[in-house]
Design a protein around this motif. Sequence first.
Motif, PDB file in Angstrom:
ATOM      1  N   ASN A  50       0.908  -1.506   0.415  1.00 31.48           N
ATOM      2  CA  ASN A  50      -0.007  -0.135  -0.105  1.00 31.48           C
ATOM      3  C   ASN A  50       0.620   1.536  -0.197  1.00 31.48           C
ATOM      4  O   ASN A  50       0.500   2.290  -1.027  1.00 31.48           O
ATOM      5  CB  ASN A  50      -0.978   0.249   1.137  1.00 31.48           C
ATOM      6  N   SER A  51       1.963   1.160   0.441  1.00 31.18           N
ATOM      7  CA  SER A  51       3.052   2.323   0.928  1.00 31.18           C
ATOM      8  C   SER A  51       3.725   2.481  -0.748  1.00 31.18           C
ATOM      9  O   SER A  51       3.807   3.815  -1.100  1.00 31.18           O
ATOM     10  CB  SER A  51       3.911   1.737   1.840  1.00 31.18           C
ATOM     11  N   ILE A  52       3.823   1.494  -1.070  1.00 30.99           N
ATOM     12  CA  ILE A  52       4.433   1.342  -2.627  1.00 30.99           C
ATOM     13  C   ILE A  52       3.482   2.309  -3.547  1.00 30.99           C
ATOM     14  O   ILE A  52       3.578   3.036  -4.317  1.00 30.99           O
ATOM     15  CB  ILE A  52       5.252   0.608  -3.226  1.00 30.99           C
ATOM     16  N   MET A  53       2.336   1.739  -3.814  1.00 27.74           N
ATOM     17  CA  MET A  53       1.022   2.567  -4.062  1.00 27.74           C
ATOM     18  C   MET A  53       0.856   3.788  -3.866  1.00 27.74           C
ATOM     19  O   MET A  53       0.471   4.359  -5.019  1.00 27.74           O
ATOM     20  CB  MET A  53       0.061   1.713  -3.747  1.00 27.74           C
ATOM     21  N   GLN A  54       0.813   3.946  -2.918  1.00 25.69           N
ATOM     22  CA  GLN A  54       0.592   5.276  -3.076  1.00 25.69           C
ATOM     23  C   GLN A  54       1.920   6.264  -2.915  1.00 25.69           C
ATOM     24  O   GLN A  54       1.435   7.571  -3.964  1.00 25.69           O
ATOM     25  CB  GLN A  54       0.405   5.568  -1.072  1.00 25.69           C
ATOM     26  N   LYS A  55       2.832   6.672  -2.967  1.00 22.63           N
ATOM     27  CA  LYS A  55       4.219   7.101  -3.378  1.00 22.63           C
ATOM     28  C   LYS A  55       3.618   7.202  -4.919  1.00 22.63           C
ATOM     29  O   LYS A  55       4.448   7.550  -5.669  1.00 22.63           O
ATOM     30  CB  LYS A  55       5.242   5.674  -2.813  1.00 22.63           C
ATOM     31  N   MET A  56       4.013   5.669  -5.496  1.00 22.67           N
ATOM     32  CA  MET A  56       3.929   5.292  -7.105  1.00 22.67           C
ATOM     33  C   MET A  56       2.994   6.148  -8.247  1.00 22.67           C
ATOM     34  O   MET A  56       2.883   7.592  -8.909  1.00 22.67           O
ATOM     35  CB  MET A  56       3.887   3.612  -7.892  1.00 22.67           C
ATOM     36  N   LYS A  57       1.977   6.510  -7.345  1.00 21.18           N
ATOM     37  CA  LYS A  57       0.367   7.485  -7.192  1.00 21.18           C
ATOM     38  C   LYS A  57       0.547   8.952  -7.081  1.00 21.18           C
ATOM     39  O   LYS A  57       0.521   9.043  -8.058  1.00 21.18           O
ATOM     40  CB  LYS A  57      -1.017   6.790  -6.870  1.00 21.18           C
ATOM     41  N   THR A  58       1.333   9.175  -5.985  1.00 23.25           N
ATOM     42  CA  THR A  58       1.660  10.734  -6.147  1.00 23.25           C
ATOM     43  C   THR A  58       2.418  11.372  -7.294  1.00 23.25           C
ATOM     44  O   THR A  58       2.561  12.142  -7.340  1.00 23.25           O
ATOM     45  CB  THR A  58       2.177  10.828  -4.463  1.00 23.25           C
ATOM     46  N   TYR A  59       3.506  10.389  -7.249  1.00 21.85           N
ATOM     47  CA  TYR A  59       5.260   9.969  -8.388  1.00 21.85           C
ATOM     48  C   TYR A  59       4.074  10.557  -9.783  1.00 21.85           C
ATOM     49  O   TYR A  59       4.403  11.597 -10.518  1.00 21.85           O
ATOM     50  CB  TYR A  59       5.919   9.454  -7.973  1.00 21.85           C
ATOM     51  N   LEU A  60       2.964   9.570 -10.133  1.00 20.69           N
ATOM     52  CA  LEU A  60       3.002   9.737 -11.515  1.00 20.69           C
ATOM     53  C   LEU A  60       2.219  10.412 -12.232  1.00 20.69           C
ATOM     54  O   LEU A  60       2.226  11.386 -13.282  1.00 20.69           O
ATOM     55  CB  LEU A  60       2.528   7.998 -11.507  1.00 20.69           C
ATOM     56  N   LEU A  61       1.085  11.158 -10.937  1.00 19.99           N
ATOM     57  CA  LEU A  61       0.489  12.732 -10.740  1.00 19.99           C
ATOM     58  C   LEU A  61       0.977  14.028 -11.191  1.00 19.99           C
ATOM     59  O   LEU A  61       0.547  14.760 -11.409  1.00 19.99           O
ATOM     60  CB  LEU A  61      -0.746  12.756  -9.592  1.00 19.99           C
TER      61      LEU A  61
END
Length: 267
Positions: A14-25
Motif C-alpha cells: 500500500n505504501s508503494i502504491m501511494q508513492k507511485m500514484k503521487t509520483y505519476l500524478l
Amino acid sequence: MKFAISSKGDPVSNSIMQKMKTYLLDFQLEYDEDRPDIVISVGGDGTLLYAFHRYRSRLDKTAFIGVHTGHLGFYADWVPDEIEKLVIAIAKTPYQVVEYPILEVIIRHNDGGREARYLALNECTVKSIEGTLVMDVEIKGQTFETFRGDGLCMSTPSGSTAYNKALGGAILHPSLRAIQLAEMASINNRVFRTIGSPLILPEHHTCMLKPVNDVDFQITIDHLTLLHKDVKSIQCRVANENVRFARFKPFPFWKRVRDSFVGDIGR
C-alpha cells in the motif's frame, strides 16, 4: 496516459502504491481505475491475477506491469528499490508491449440454453465434488481417453510454472501459443488406463471435457473457485484475446525460471 494501481493490501504494498500514484500524478499522468492504459500491480503474482480478471474486458487496451514486494514472481519485473526508475520510465519513455496467450474456458449445461465463458491467465482445474472425476477427453472432436482420477488441469504457457509444474507438467515459454493438459492422480491399472503424460495442444486444437457421471464439479479459473451443476461439457482452447505486458527492460524468462526453481544450490 491513464493508469491504475492494484495493491496486495499489505502495508508495504500500500505504501508503494501511494508513492507511485503521487509520483505519476506529479508527471501529469491521469489516474483512471475504469479505463487505464496501464495497470501497475504491486504485490505478487496473485495480485496481478486479480488485476487481470478485473480488467479482462479491456485486454486489448490495457497493459500490465508487476512490482513484487515479496518472493520473486513470474509476472513482476520490478522491485521496490526501482520504483523511481519505473515511474520515470512510464512517464518519459515509450514502452514495448509483449502479448502472451491466455486460456478460454466455455462451460455448457445440459439444458442447452446456458453457457459460461471464462478467461484464465494461469490455469483452469476441474474436480468432482464427490468421488473420482470421470471425464471423456476429446481433442479436435475425436475421443482421446476416458480420464479417471482426482482432477484435470489445463494451463497456459504463462501458468505452466504454477500448479501445472507441481503436477509434473512441462514448463513452456509464455510466447508459445498453446495450452497444456495435466492429470491429477490418475487411476492406472489393468482395467482403467490414461495417457499418464501432459498433453500440449497448439492454438488450433480444442480440448473438450465431457462428464461421464451426473455429478457436480468444482472448477477453478486462476484464483476463482466455481461450483457448476448439470454440466454437459467444458471446452478449452487458446483464447482470441491476449494478455499484454508493458516492458521497459528485458524480461529473461529462463533466468526467472532458474532463479525461482534452481538458483545457486550446489555451487
